[in-house]
Design a protein around this motif. Structure first.
Motif, PDB file in Angstrom:
ATOM      1  N   PRO A   1      -7.323   6.709  -5.828  1.00  0.00           N
ATOM      2  CA  PRO A   1      -6.784   7.619  -6.863  1.00  0.00           C
ATOM      3  C   PRO A   1      -5.738   6.951  -7.758  1.00  0.00           C
ATOM      4  O   PRO A   1      -5.787   7.091  -8.983  1.00  0.00           O
ATOM      5  CB  PRO A   1      -6.168   8.758  -6.047  1.00  0.00           C
ATOM      6  CG  PRO A   1      -6.857   8.720  -4.733  1.00  0.00           C
ATOM      7  CD  PRO A   1      -7.222   7.297  -4.479  1.00  0.00           C
ATOM      8  N   THR A   2      -4.789   6.221  -7.149  1.00  0.00           N
ATOM      9  CA  THR A   2      -3.767   5.539  -7.951  1.00  0.00           C
ATOM     10  C   THR A   2      -4.395   4.465  -8.821  1.00  0.00           C
ATOM     11  O   THR A   2      -4.026   4.306  -9.984  1.00  0.00           O
ATOM     12  CB  THR A   2      -2.707   4.864  -7.057  1.00  0.00           C
ATOM     13  OG1 THR A   2      -2.367   5.751  -6.018  1.00  0.00           O
ATOM     14  CG2 THR A   2      -1.479   4.493  -7.864  1.00  0.00           C
TER      15      THR A   2
ATOM     16  N   THR B   1       0.825  -1.215   0.000  1.00  0.00           N
ATOM     17  CA  THR B   1       0.000   0.000   0.000  1.00  0.00           C
ATOM     18  C   THR B   1       0.854   1.257   0.000  1.00  0.00           C
ATOM     19  O   THR B   1       0.565   2.215  -0.710  1.00  0.00           O
ATOM     20  CB  THR B   1      -0.903   0.054   1.250  1.00  0.00           C
ATOM     21  OG1 THR B   1      -1.629  -1.155   1.320  1.00  0.00           O
ATOM     22  CG2 THR B   1      -1.871   1.205   1.180  1.00  0.00           C
ATOM     23  N   SER B   2       1.924   1.239   0.799  1.00  0.00           N
ATOM     24  CA  SER B   2       2.762   2.445   0.894  1.00  0.00           C
ATOM     25  C   SER B   2       3.294   2.821  -0.485  1.00  0.00           C
ATOM     26  O   SER B   2       3.402   4.000  -0.815  1.00  0.00           O
ATOM     27  CB  SER B   2       3.907   2.226   1.878  1.00  0.00           C
ATOM     28  OG  SER B   2       4.837   1.296   1.368  1.00  0.00           O
TER      29      SER B   2
ATOM     30  N   VAL C   1       0.317   4.174  -2.845  1.00  0.00           N
ATOM     31  CA  VAL C   1      -0.123   5.549  -2.603  1.00  0.00           C
ATOM     32  C   VAL C   1       1.020   6.556  -2.735  1.00  0.00           C
ATOM     33  O   VAL C   1       0.815   7.757  -2.577  1.00  0.00           O
ATOM     34  CB  VAL C   1      -0.803   5.703  -1.214  1.00  0.00           C
ATOM     35  CG1 VAL C   1      -1.977   4.748  -1.093  1.00  0.00           C
ATOM     36  CG2 VAL C   1       0.183   5.478  -0.086  1.00  0.00           C
ATOM     37  N   ASP C   2       2.211   6.078  -3.032  1.00  0.00           N
ATOM     38  CA  ASP C   2       3.362   6.975  -3.165  1.00  0.00           C
ATOM     39  C   ASP C   2       3.252   7.777  -4.455  1.00  0.00           C
ATOM     40  O   ASP C   2       3.015   7.206  -5.520  1.00  0.00           O
ATOM     41  CB  ASP C   2       4.641   6.136  -3.175  1.00  0.00           C
ATOM     42  CG  ASP C   2       5.899   6.974  -3.070  1.00  0.00           C
ATOM     43  OD1 ASP C   2       6.767   6.602  -2.255  1.00  0.00           O
ATOM     44  OD2 ASP C   2       6.035   7.972  -3.802  1.00  0.00           O
TER      45      ASP C   2
ATOM     46  N   TYR D   1     -15.346  -2.605  -1.671  1.00  0.00           N
ATOM     47  CA  TYR D   1     -14.312  -1.945  -2.462  1.00  0.00           C
ATOM     48  C   TYR D   1     -14.354  -2.387  -3.926  1.00  0.00           C
ATOM     49  O   TYR D   1     -13.973  -1.647  -4.828  1.00  0.00           O
ATOM     50  CB  TYR D   1     -12.923  -2.183  -1.849  1.00  0.00           C
ATOM     51  CG  TYR D   1     -12.411  -3.586  -2.045  1.00  0.00           C
ATOM     52  CD1 TYR D   1     -11.788  -3.921  -3.242  1.00  0.00           C
ATOM     53  CD2 TYR D   1     -12.561  -4.553  -1.080  1.00  0.00           C
ATOM     54  CE1 TYR D   1     -11.333  -5.206  -3.455  1.00  0.00           C
ATOM     55  CE2 TYR D   1     -12.125  -5.839  -1.285  1.00  0.00           C
ATOM     56  CZ  TYR D   1     -11.513  -6.160  -2.477  1.00  0.00           C
ATOM     57  OH  TYR D   1     -11.075  -7.421  -2.708  1.00  0.00           O
TER      58      TYR D   1
ATOM     59  N   GLU E   1      -9.841   4.016   0.481  1.00  0.00           N
ATOM     60  CA  GLU E   1      -9.957   5.367  -0.101  1.00  0.00           C
ATOM     61  C   GLU E   1      -8.639   5.864  -0.669  1.00  0.00           C
ATOM     62  O   GLU E   1      -8.603   6.495  -1.711  1.00  0.00           O
ATOM     63  CB  GLU E   1     -10.427   6.373   0.972  1.00  0.00           C
ATOM     64  CG  GLU E   1     -11.899   6.702   0.882  1.00  0.00           C
ATOM     65  CD  GLU E   1     -12.762   5.545   1.348  1.00  0.00           C
ATOM     66  OE1 GLU E   1     -12.697   5.249   2.552  1.00  0.00           O
ATOM     67  OE2 GLU E   1     -13.446   4.930   0.520  1.00  0.00           O
ATOM     68  N   ARG E   2      -7.572   5.544   0.074  1.00  0.00           N
ATOM     69  CA  ARG E   2      -6.265   6.047  -0.375  1.00  0.00           C
ATOM     70  C   ARG E   2      -5.781   5.336  -1.620  1.00  0.00           C
ATOM     71  O   ARG E   2      -5.024   5.894  -2.402  1.00  0.00           O
ATOM     72  CB  ARG E   2      -5.227   5.898   0.748  1.00  0.00           C
ATOM     73  CG  ARG E   2      -5.245   7.064   1.696  1.00  0.00           C
ATOM     74  CD  ARG E   2      -4.143   6.929   2.706  1.00  0.00           C
ATOM     75  NE  ARG E   2      -2.853   7.375   2.199  1.00  0.00           N
ATOM     76  CZ  ARG E   2      -1.681   7.019   2.710  1.00  0.00           C
ATOM     77  NH1 ARG E   2      -1.641   6.173   3.701  1.00  0.00           N
ATOM     78  NH2 ARG E   2      -0.560   7.488   2.217  1.00  0.00           N
ATOM     79  N   ALA E   3      -6.201   4.087  -1.788  1.00  0.00           N
ATOM     80  CA  ALA E   3      -5.738   3.324  -2.942  1.00  0.00           C
ATOM     81  C   ALA E   3      -6.445   3.749  -4.220  1.00  0.00           C
ATOM     82  O   ALA E   3      -5.927   3.592  -5.329  1.00  0.00           O
ATOM     83  CB  ALA E   3      -5.970   1.830  -2.694  1.00  0.00           C
TER      84      ALA E   3
ATOM     85  N   ASP F   1      -7.183   0.619   3.808  1.00  0.00           N
ATOM     86  CA  ASP F   1      -7.338   2.015   3.428  1.00  0.00           C
ATOM     87  C   ASP F   1      -7.812   2.124   1.975  1.00  0.00           C
ATOM     88  O   ASP F   1      -7.092   2.625   1.119  1.00  0.00           O
ATOM     89  CB  ASP F   1      -5.990   2.730   3.607  1.00  0.00           C
ATOM     90  CG  ASP F   1      -6.193   4.206   3.878  1.00  0.00           C
ATOM     91  OD1 ASP F   1      -7.321   4.680   3.698  1.00  0.00           O
ATOM     92  OD2 ASP F   1      -5.216   4.879   4.257  1.00  0.00           O
TER      93      ASP F   1
END
Ligand code: C2E
Ligand code: CA
Ligand code: CA
Ligand code: CA
Length: 277
Positions: A162-163, A118-119, A122-123, A188, A158-160, A156
């Motif tokens: 956009p990418t 994930t990190s 979302v980078d 999801y 939501e954070r995933a 997470d």
């Protein structure tokens, strides 16, 4: 007991020392400096029911000078914890794309799948890296797949998103790895523009032993079908399981039955031999 504490301290000390050494080694390896061995990318084929090899999953290994060939479990958590995952993934992605371009030159066009945490997903550096890789190699965007585990995705979603959308716009594949191990998985799926579900090997392994598992697999086949997602079953170790999966409508499979993960050279030979037979 004082003696007991002493033993505990020694074990904890040894563990701390090993972690420190592993971390230092990883930094050296990622800096490209000599002395700490090499990061290698090994590949495991994904095979359609027709027998055609359609893809390969890139799996990182560390050829350590003293400890031999290390599996990801020996160093990935530490890499994540210490912020080295971006650099590691960049290494794997560039290597995998270059290797896939090499196979294509030899007449084997296949997708290549790279695992991302994930990190990394979302980078902000991920899309530029993907663009760089696609610009530098003749690999088609749709022949590149990023795999993210369902568990990470659920933490997470939501954070995933956009990418995931950017990858979809670019035509790069997104696979939901270890599918079926998370919970409340449907929410999801409704939002996320994924291209693939990777059925966790727990289901594959239970297929011959539990009747209910077949129902779950069949339902997953149907779900993937309706959502327009490719389905890949992982962890296929024997012929009976392969036949059962095909019988349930699973087309693509991956596992020791086809091949263990092989280094790039061995995988190239494996592709050649398979095409020749
Ligand atoms: P994964 O993505 O679920 O990868 C599949 C794992 O199952 C691999 O272990 C593979 O060697 C193993 N496997 C393949 N076929 C079979 C089979 O038939 N039976 C059994 N029992 N196992 C099978 P590996 O290479 O040790 O990788 C472990 C995990 O490390 C991967 O699980 C993935 O989550 C992670 N990983 C590997 N490479 C990378 C990487 O470059 N980046 C990131 N972020 N994670 C990676
Ligand atoms: Ca994977
Ligand atoms: Ca998996
Ligand atoms: Ca797994």
């Amino acid at each position: 007991v004082p003696g007991g504490w002493g033993v505990y301290d020694q074990a904890a000390d040894a563990e701390r020392r090993e972690r420190r050494e592993t971390l230092e080694g990883l930094r050296v390896v990622l800096a490209g400096a000599p002395g700490a061995g090499e990061l290698e990318v090994h590949y495991q084929p994904q095979v359609a029911a027709s027998g055609v090899v359609v893809g390969a999953e890139a799996l990182v290994r560390w050829r350590h000078p003293d400890r031999g060939l290390l599996a990801p479990a020996a160093f990935l958590d530490l890499a994540e914890e210490r912020g080295l995952m971006g650099a590691l993934t960049a290494r794997v992605l560039r290597r995998a794309a270059a290797d896939a371009a090499g196979w294509a030159r030899r007449g084997h066009r296949l997708r290549v799948s790279v695992n991302v945490s994930t990190s990394v997903l979302v980078d902000p550096g991920l899309m530029p890296l993907v663009e760089e890789v696609l610009a530098r190699t003749p690999l088609a965007a749709s022949d590149l797949v990023l795999e993210i585990t369902e568990t990470m995705l659920m933490k997470d979603p939501e954070r995933a998103l956009p990418t995931a959308r950017r990858l979809a716009e670019r035509g790069v594949g997104l696979s939901i790895d270890d599918y079926g191990t998370g919970y409340a998985s449907m929410g999801y799926l409704d939002d996320l523009p994924a291209t693939e579900l990777k059925l966790d090997r727990a289901f594959t392994a239970r297929l011959g032993r539990r009747e209910r598992t077949a129902a779950i697999v069949r339902t997953t086949v149907d779900l993937a079908d309706r959502l327009g997602l490719r389905l890949v079953a992982e962890g296929v170790e024997d012929d009976a399981t392969l036949r059962a999966l095909h019988g349930l409508g699973v087309d693509e499979t991956q596992g020791y039955l086809h091949s263990r993960p092989l280094d790039a050279a061995a995988f190239g030979c494996w592709l050649d031999e398979r095409a020749a037979r």
